[in-house]
Write a protein that holds these residues in place. Structure first.
Motif, PDB file in Angstrom:
ATOM      1  N   ALA A   1      -3.965  -1.704   2.321  1.00 34.71           N
ATOM      2  CA  ALA A   1      -5.122  -0.485   2.097  1.00 34.71           C
ATOM      3  C   ALA A   1      -5.324  -0.595   0.825  1.00 34.71           C
ATOM      4  O   ALA A   1      -6.304  -0.920  -0.396  1.00 34.71           O
ATOM      5  N   TRP A   2      -3.712  -0.768  -0.326  1.00 32.06           N
ATOM      6  CA  TRP A   2      -3.967  -1.051  -1.618  1.00 32.06           C
ATOM      7  C   TRP A   2      -4.304  -2.814  -2.012  1.00 32.06           C
ATOM      8  O   TRP A   2      -4.975  -2.993  -3.116  1.00 32.06           O
TER       9      TRP A   2
ATOM     10  N   LEU B   1      -8.895   9.289  -6.411  1.00 30.70           N
ATOM     11  CA  LEU B   1      -8.913  10.711  -5.731  1.00 30.70           C
ATOM     12  C   LEU B   1      -7.632   9.843  -4.090  1.00 30.70           C
ATOM     13  O   LEU B   1      -7.065  10.705  -4.242  1.00 30.70           O
ATOM     14  N   THR B   2      -9.189   9.344  -3.871  1.00 26.89           N
ATOM     15  CA  THR B   2      -8.763   8.790  -2.299  1.00 26.89           C
ATOM     16  C   THR B   2      -6.849   7.800  -2.936  1.00 26.89           C
ATOM     17  O   THR B   2      -6.783   8.254  -1.600  1.00 26.89           O
ATOM     18  N   ALA B   3      -6.689   7.419  -3.768  1.00 26.61           N
ATOM     19  CA  ALA B   3      -5.747   6.368  -3.803  1.00 26.61           C
ATOM     20  C   ALA B   3      -4.426   8.094  -3.909  1.00 26.61           C
ATOM     21  O   ALA B   3      -3.483   6.492  -4.007  1.00 26.61           O
ATOM     22  N   CYS B   4      -4.892   8.564  -4.545  1.00 27.81           N
ATOM     23  CA  CYS B   4      -3.233   9.724  -4.416  1.00 27.81           C
ATOM     24  C   CYS B   4      -3.206   9.946  -3.391  1.00 27.81           C
ATOM     25  O   CYS B   4      -1.824  10.855  -3.130  1.00 27.81           O
TER      26      CYS B   4
ATOM     27  N   CYS C   1       7.485  11.150  11.781  1.00 30.10           N
ATOM     28  CA  CYS C   1       5.824  10.574  12.883  1.00 30.10           C
ATOM     29  C   CYS C   1       5.193  10.660  12.494  1.00 30.10           C
ATOM     30  O   CYS C   1       4.390  10.016  12.112  1.00 30.10           O
ATOM     31  N   PHE C   2       4.705  12.110  12.502  1.00 32.53           N
ATOM     32  CA  PHE C   2       3.529  13.155  11.620  1.00 32.53           C
ATOM     33  C   PHE C   2       3.238  12.988  10.582  1.00 32.53           C
ATOM     34  O   PHE C   2       2.077  11.989   9.981  1.00 32.53           O
ATOM     35  N   THR C   3       4.602  12.676   9.348  1.00 32.16           N
ATOM     36  CA  THR C   3       3.753  12.221   8.206  1.00 32.16           C
ATOM     37  C   THR C   3       4.186  10.459   7.660  1.00 32.16           C
ATOM     38  O   THR C   3       2.877  10.621   7.376  1.00 32.16           O
ATOM     39  N   GLN C   4       4.497   9.580   8.558  1.00 35.16           N
ATOM     40  CA  GLN C   4       3.417   8.181   8.988  1.00 35.16           C
ATOM     41  C   GLN C   4       2.322   8.103   9.344  1.00 35.16           C
ATOM     42  O   GLN C   4       1.925   7.198   9.043  1.00 35.16           O
ATOM     43  N   LEU C   5       2.493   8.561  10.229  1.00 34.58           N
ATOM     44  CA  LEU C   5       0.747   7.652  11.268  1.00 34.58           C
ATOM     45  C   LEU C   5      -0.237   8.723  10.851  1.00 34.58           C
ATOM     46  O   LEU C   5      -1.640   8.346   9.522  1.00 34.58           O
ATOM     47  N   VAL C   6      -0.320  10.594   9.906  1.00 34.35           N
ATOM     48  CA  VAL C   6      -1.452  11.538   9.635  1.00 34.35           C
ATOM     49  C   VAL C   6      -1.080  11.502   8.434  1.00 34.35           C
ATOM     50  O   VAL C   6      -1.870  11.267   7.495  1.00 34.35           O
TER      51      VAL C   6
ATOM     52  N   PRO D   1      -4.501   8.265   5.623  1.00 30.00           N
ATOM     53  CA  PRO D   1      -5.158   8.351   3.890  1.00 30.00           C
ATOM     54  C   PRO D   1      -4.939   6.492   3.541  1.00 30.00           C
ATOM     55  O   PRO D   1      -5.766   6.155   2.730  1.00 30.00           O
ATOM     56  N   HIS D   2      -4.080   6.037   3.978  1.00 34.74           N
ATOM     57  CA  HIS D   2      -4.331   4.236   3.415  1.00 34.74           C
ATOM     58  C   HIS D   2      -5.319   4.020   4.542  1.00 34.74           C
ATOM     59  O   HIS D   2      -6.096   2.797   4.222  1.00 34.74           O
TER      60      HIS D   2
END
Length: 1489
Positions: free
Chosen positions: A111-112, A138-141, A28-33, A38-39
């Protein structure tokens, strides 16, 4: 919020967002934060680049790198949607709940998709030549870590191990595809964008105009100013070299649009403020809402900060509250920054709109002015200074209500904190309001006086620059410099009052916080309450918030008052009467169709009440197609009659009827008006080029021979006002311009005065009686022999038409001697067709011609790059070493005592706490619940609370009344010292700035007055005036104001860092990275800001020059119907200036939003760290609160410092421009110091020894080995055809030009060994063009005040000016600008009177009686013979009878001496050049057959 998170993530409520789950990161932390956030950032940042391509002229193909990135991005926008299929279809494919996966996938897809659109736009813009913005790549990465962690999860869960489930396997494959696409994206970025094909490069290089600002941009791009990236990139690469390099104006700022919008609200007689309100007022008032919201958000920071600290301290509230406080703090800071920034930007746009409209209407008014016109200097000040000051209103009006609102809220919070004790401080603050009112009133009065003195100085400077040649001839540099300095001294006297009153304001408001604090604390303690840290530092924070509105209010009021003063001045100008042909001319056509012009009982005057000489025409009827001559004595009203017909006078009564009025007139004025342009442009004057007509006009005006010798022919540029041409050439070009316009009615004011007999004959036969034979012509002239072929001659006397008739009746009444006499021949510009043609190559024109481009007007130079160190050093030296050091010392002392006062308070509170002598105060009557968000406790950790726990303090004895008195006494003493230091610093700073601006102006003036005449010939007056008006005004006012703020910010930052470093050293670790970021941002900004400021100054000069040029040539403009074209040119120049100003203000807002957002991000980071620490139980609430309050103060101060430093640097460009002239202008060679004394020239002999003068290598010699000697007391006449070198002789004699070789001896003394003043003071000259400056007759005759009144009157009587001067009010009568009160002939007589006053042994006369009638000329020749009987006289012949009595005649040809003998001897030689001249003059005007 915890329940919502737990539901979304499928976790427990007590741990809704676990960072780790077992041996891997929480999904959940991975998907949300790590994924959704970032997206979301990528989507927002990409949207900034959605704006339409700002280069629509071409559509370029993408490079492979861009194509690769576009493909990868498009794939990444599709894959997350495909990934949702296995998730949503039963039985589900994990690893998280369906809701979480759908949310993360949808955000990624959006986002993409957003990023793909942005990439497509960038690839087809100039970014396509490079890799595009680095931040975007950089934001795209950023989502990559989330993909890698998800891949690790699949590996740990064994998705590839049997049994293989289709759902997880499909998701794993799509995940690998996403990683591959991301890797391809990175590789695509690594591939450089170019090189392009050659045709593409060529297409790009041909791009003329840069991008359009703002229009077509997305709202995110507008908020972030991403559209400025190309401009800032050009600035960083040093490519902002000219105004065209800036971005084009948005539609709503374009001068043409503004002119149309403003005209819908502007009627003649409307008040300017009403028209401005109608055009721009509603939009401006709507911006007040932005201001209101921004003001309210200003209070959110301290309130939310206190709530967050309370959350950390109590530890009782749920985590979601802490998150909300932190997000609220960050969101409030960001939103407040964006709103305040947009408010500033929009206000600046409205200001530019209003400025464009005002400058446009000022110019339009100048085109419509009637005969009553303000001096040029005053009009230039309205355009430069007043239009800018008027718009101070835009910045001040919303502040005028915003500041009292801030004040009211702050007072309410202060009352809730210390009760009635705040009243003492409030009374003290309010007592200063009437004091401030008195100061503001005095400042306004002084401001009005100062502007009047500034007008007078700029006006005088305009005249000095116009007449610089005569000033140098007469050695008046010192006298005229003293007059300018006297005007400047009066201006500085008023400025001194303003600056010291400003210093009093600064002192009162800078000392106020400490004084109010003392008053509140003493009152609070005497009321029996116990002081605590909470009370003291909260009250201090509120007092500081109270001071901001009180401190700014005087400046706001001052801005409004200045705007009012300038508005009144502009309104007075706009209220001047207009030139209105509809009311001036009779609506009825002349009674007979064959009549071109008819005047009945017409009375005219130069002023509306008729106090000047009136011109009365009882009846005048002019038939179509005839030639009318107008004759009469000097000052009889000949020029006034032509001015009356062309509508340049006030018609007091009677009727003027003109046939074909709408077509205009062909007008050739007595003083030819020539533009700083090529000869062809001057003649065409905006009309389409017609080769046949053009050739015919050149031939008719005898210009072919002149043009044939010029390096670029008719493409050769002439100087301002035609200064690089001879008088005859100017007259003929002005005549050619009139002829080329092909009008039906021609008004010719003495065009034959400055040309010789042959040229006059040519003009008469080929032009006036030739090309113009089918038109109606009115010709004024003193050369009556040319009027024998006129149809009618009018005789004027004292402004009345006394007789009209055929030439045979009228001419005998005015001719001084019989026509048959050859002695009436005239010679000045001798230019026969048989002789080798010449141009005035002896003039200074070719000295400054470029051999390759033949451009005389050089582009104004502009420094590039960072300001050189010598600019700072120059300003430091102008202030003075001692004074500058004293200012810095007093500033540091002021800051140190302010810090000491806060430290002492902290120490005092610490002692009370340590001694535990704090008898608790009863709680306030209202509960904390009722106080809500406005509770004063919330402000404990506000920016003012900087020193709470900074120092470790020793114990102390309990606090008795004596202790209280002791602490209060020490505190009051420190505060008193601080107050004294503040006063000292304010006074010293004012004194230093006054000395600096006085020194800079003095050095500039001295250097300009010593510059050679070649500099003035090639430099427009507007360019020099820009230094004396705008740049000097900047050093007077804007620079000191901004420098004051910069020094205050720098000192405040030093004090803050000192306390921060001693109290919380770990916070200093944030400074290096913060400093690096700040440095990079401000450096990127300053590179462009400097150049834009320089370009702004550069584009102001042409506006000044254009206005001055327009006012000088107004009659010609109106007669030719060229006003629309000149207005379009003004709009073009205004657009270039507005482009630079708009770009400068937009880049300033670009910097501001970034500095504000950096500050907000620092605060957000500290708050976020605090929450994480709180979760781990490591947070210290006091330390966190102090950190946040420091962060708020530090970022504010840093951004203030960068902003004020940048603004100060841009203002220092004015110092740079002043220094450029003060140090780099060429100077006349002054020669050795005076050593011979004032009476060294006793005899008056003149000897030229093999003198060679060449203006520039490659040009023929203007003087070629000239050798002759003039005996003491001898009268020498100098004659020669155009270009023979007559004028050059005088220029070399006076050393206005230095000879290439050879020597000039006066009484055996080599002139090159003499000081210039020593040489010129012993010579006298009567120049061809009379120069008078505004002032009294006495000041014009005797600027240095050397003669008594009796002597002055004698000189005037001998020049037949006694009666005229008496009628004007005697020697103290005002002459008006350029001597407008006198006719041209009377001005020449006044210049002769100057020469009569001199006791020089050598007198030079340069065609000095061209505009004088023959009778007066005869009398003057007798006066000259009598008064200069014992002196050497060199006369450049104008009328041959003036030199027939000379002892000898010098005949020049092509720079060589051809003949030198007595007139009788030369006339006896049948083939002598002199005899040929005499013979041609006898055949000037043969009688009609």
């Amino acid at each position: 919020m915890e329940r919502l998170l737990a539901q979304l993530c499928g976790t427990s409520a007590w741990r809704p967002l676990p960072v780790w789950e077992g041996d891997t990161a929480g999904h959940c932390f991975t998907q949300l934060v790590l994924s959704a956030l970032p997206h979301a950032l990528l989507a927002v940042l990409s949207a900034c680049y959605w704006g339409a391509p700002r280069n629509p002229d071409y559509n370029l193909p993408c490079s492979p790198g861009w194509r690769c990135r576009l493909a990868a991005s498009s794939l990444l926008s599709i894959v997350p949607l495909l990934d949702l299929l296995p998730v949503t279809l039963p039985p589900g494919a994990g690893p998280g709940p369906v809701g979480l996966e759908v949310l993360a996938g949808a955000v990624a897809a959006v986002a993409w998709l957003s990023h793909s659109l942005a990439l497509w736009v960038l690839a087809h813009s100039p970014h396509g030549c490079s890799r595009g913005p680095l931040a975007l790549a950089l934001t795209a990465c950023l989502p990559a870590p989330a993909l890698v962690l998800t891949l690790l999860w699949h590996c740990q869960r064994g998705t590839l191990l049997p049994p293989l489930l289709p759902g997880p396997l499909a998701r794993l494959c799509l995940l690998i595809l996403q990683l591959a696409a991301l890797l391809a994206y990175g590789l695509g970025w690594a591939v450089p964008g170019g090189p392009r094909e050659p045709w593409v490069q060529e297409l790009l290089s041909e791009r003329q105009e840069p991008e359009v600002a703002e229009d077509g941009e997305s709202w995110l791009s507008r908020f972030s100013y991403a559209w400025l990236a190309p401009l800032l990139a050009r600035g960083a690469q040093g490519e902002l070299r000219q105004p065209q390099d800036t971005c084009r104006l948005p539609h709503r700022l374009h001068p043409a649009y503004l002119a149309r919008l403003f005209q819908t609200h502007w009627q003649e007689g409307t008040r300017l403020w009403r028209a401005l309100y109608g055009a721009f007022g509603r939009h401006y008032l709507a911006l007040g809402f932005l201001k209101l919201v921004g003001t309210m958000l200003g209070f959110s920071g301290p309130l939310l900060l206190s709530l967050l600290v309370g959350f950390l301290e109590e530890g009782q509230e749920p985590l979601s509250n802490g998150l909300l406080y932190a997000l609220g703090l960050a969101g409030g800071a960001v939103l407040g920054a964006v709103l305040q920034n947009q408010y500033g930007y929009e206000v600046r746009k409205v200001t530019l709109q209003a400025q464009g409209a005002v400058m446009n209407i000022l110019y339009r008014k100048a085109l419509q002015l009637g005969p009553r016109r303000p001096p040029t200097g005053e009009a230039l000040n309205l355009l430069g200074t007043d239009s800018e000051r008027l718009l101070n209103f835009a910045g001040s009006f919303h502040e005028a209500w915003g500041l009292p609102l801030q004040l009211a809220i702050t007072l309410y919070l202060l009352h809730r904190q210390v009760g009635l004790a705040f009243v003492g401080g409030l009374i003290l603050a309010l007592l200063l309001v009437p004091v401030n009112k008195v100061i503001a009133t005095r400042i306004m009065v002084s401001n009005q006086d100062m502007l009047q003195h500034k007008d007078a100085r700029v006006k005088l400077m305009t005249e000095v620059l116009s007449g610089i040649r005569v000033i140098k001839f007469f050695v008046w540099e010192q006298a005229m410099g003293a007059r300018v300095e006297a005007c400047r001294a009066r201006e500085l006297g008023r400025l001194r009052v303003i600056k010291y009153l400003d210093a009093a304001c600064v002192y009162l408001w800078a000392a106020l916080p400490v004084v109010i604090s003392i008053t509140i604390f003493i009152t609070y303690a005497l009321m029996g309450h116990q002081l605590t840290a909470t009370k003291v530092f909260t009250a201090l924070a509120l007092v500081h918030m109270l001071i901001l509105p009180l401190n700014n209010f005087p400046w706001v009021i001052n801005g409004l008052l200045e705007a009012k003063v300038s508005l009144d001045r502009i309104q007075r100008f706009l209220d001047l009467p207009n030139h209105n042909p509809q009311t001036y001319y009779s609506p009825d056509l002349p009674t007979e169709p064959s009549t071109a012009l008819e005047l009945h009982d017409a009375l005219f005057s130069w002023d509306p009440v008729g106090t000047s000489q009136e011109t009365f025409i009882s009846r005048l009827v002019v038939k179509k197609g005839i030639l009318v001559g107008i004759v009469g004595k000097v000052g009889c009203g000949k020029s006034s009659l032509l001015a009356a017909i062309s509508g340049e006078l006030h018609r007091l009564r009677g009727q003027v009827a003109v046939w074909g009025l709408s077509e205009g007139f062909g007008l050739a004025t007595q003083e030819p008006w020539i533009q700083f342009a090529t000869i062809r442009d001057n003649i065409l004057f905006g009309k389409t080029f017609d080769a046949r007509l053009y050739s015919e006009v050149l031939e008719a005006c005898a210009l072919n021979d002149d043009l044939s010798i010029l390096p670029a022919g008719d493409q050769t540029e002439v100087g301002e006002k035609g200064v690089t041409l001879s008088g005859g050439q100017r007259a003929r070009i002005a005549l050619a311009r009139a002829v080329y316009q092909e009008k039906e009615l021609y008004l010719l004011d003495d065009p034959l005065a400055a040309v010789d007999a042959d040229v006059a004959k040519h003009l008469l036969q080929r032009c006036i009686l030739g090309v113009l034979s089918h038109t109606t012509r009115l010709l004024c002239t003193h050369r009556t022999e040319y009027l024998e072929r006129a149809d009618v001659v009018l005789l004027m006397e004292a402004g009345r038409l006394i007789q009209a008739g055929p030439p045979s009746e009228i001419l005998p009444l005015v001719q001084a001697v019989p026509k048959a006499s050859a002695e009436n021949g005239q010679e000045s510009d001798l230019d026969t067709s048989q002789s080798k043609p010449g141009t005035e190559k002896t003039k200074k024109a070719l000295a400054v011609q470029e051999s390759s481009s033949c451009r005389l007007l050089q582009e104004e130079s502009k420094k590039e790059g960072a300001l050189a160190f010598h600019v700072y050093r120059a300003h430091w030296r102008a202030v003075g070493w001692g004074l500058a050091l004293a200012i810095l010392f007093s500033l540091l002392l002021m800051q140190a005592t302010r810090n000491a006062a806060d430290w002492w308070l902290s120490y005092w509170i610490s002692q009370l706490k340590t001694a535990k002598n704090s008898s608790q105060e009863a709680p306030p009557p209202s509960s904390s619940d009722s106080e809500g968000l406005l509770s004063p406790q919330l402000l404990l950790f506000s920016p003012g609370n900087l020193y709470t726990s900074v120092f470790a303090l020793p114990r102390a004895a309990p606090n008795g009344s004596s202790d209280l008195r002791f602490y209060l006494t020490v505190y009051a003493t420190i505060a008193g010292v601080n107050s004294l230091c503040t006063l000292l610093r304010a006074v010293l700073f004012a004194a230093g700035m006054l000395r600096a601006t006085a020194t800079l102006h003095h050095r500039l003036l001295c250097r300009v007055l010593k510059a050679p005449v070649t500099f003035f010939d090639s430099t427009p007056v507007g360019r020099v005036l820009n230094r004396f008006s705008s740049d000097v005004a900047c050093t007077d006012d804007s620079l000191p104001f901004l420098l004051n703020i910069l020094l205050a910010n720098a000192a405040g930052l030093l004090g803050l860092l000192a306390v921060l470093g001693s109290g919380l050293p770990w916070l200093l670790l944030l400074l290096p990275p913060l400093s690096v970021i700040y440095y990079r941002v401000q450096r990127h900004y300053r590179a462009s800001s400097r150049e834009l400021r320089r370009l702004g100054s550069l584009t102001l000069s042409p506006l000044y020059t254009h206005l001055a040029d327009t006012l000088a040539g107004l009659p010609v403009l109106r007669a030719a119907g060229a006003t629309d074209r000149f207005e379009e040119e003004n709009q073009r120049l205004l657009e270039l200036n507005q482009r630079c100003q708009f770009a400068a203000s937009a880049t300033m807002q670009w910097l501001d939003i970034r500095l504000q957002l950096m500050g907000a991000s620092v605060v957000s980071a500290i708050a976020g760290i605090a929450l994480v620490q709180h979760q781990w139980g490591l947070a210290d609430p006091g330390l966190v609160g102090l950190s946040l309050s420091y962060a708020l103060s530090l970022t504010g101060l840093l951004s203030g410092l960068v902003s004020s430093f940048t603004k100060t640097e841009t203002m220092l460009v004015s110092v740079e421009r002043l220094e450029e002239y003060s140090c780099e202008l060429p100077q006349e060679p002054q020669g050795p110091p005076a050593r011979l004394g004032s009476g060294w020239l006793t005899r008056g002999s003149v000897e030229f020894q093999d003198v060679v003068l060449v203006y520039r290598p490659g040009l023929p010699n203007a003087l070629d080995g000239v050798t002759f000697r003039v005996q003491p007391g001898e009268k020498l006449g100098i004659v020669g055809r155009t270009g023979s070198g007559k004028s050059s002789l005088l220029l070399v004699l006076f050393r206005l030009l230095e000879p290439s070789s050879g020597h000039v001896l006066l009484d055996g003394v080599d002139t090159s060994q003499l000081e210039l003043a020593e040489l010129r003071s012993q010579l006298a000259i009567i120049p061809q063009e009379p120069f008078l400056f505004s002032g009294t007759v006495r000041e014009n005759l005797d600027p240095r005040g050397l003669h008594e009144d009796r002597t002055l009157w004698q000189a005037l009587e001998q020049c037949h000016l006694g009666e005229v001067i008496m009628s004007m009010g005697g020697l103290d009568g005002e002459l008006g600008e350029g001597g407008r009160s006198l006719s041209l002939g009377q001005r020449q007589l006044l210049c002769l009177a100057r020469a009569l006053l001199t006791d020089a042994k050598i007198l030079c006369i340069d065609e000095a009686t061209a505009s004088v009638d023959q009778k007066t000329d005869q009398l003057l020749q007798q006066t000259i013979c009598k008064r200069f009987a014992n002196k050497t006289v060199l006369t450049i012949a104008h009328r041959l009878n003036t030199i027939l009595n000379s002892d000898r005649v010098l005949v020049l040809q092509e720079g060589r001496v051809m003949e030198l003998d007595s007139p009788a001897a030369l006339r006896s030689q049948p083939h002598s050049l002199f005899q040929q001249l005499l013979q041609s003059s006898q055949q000037v005007a043969p009688s009609p057959p």
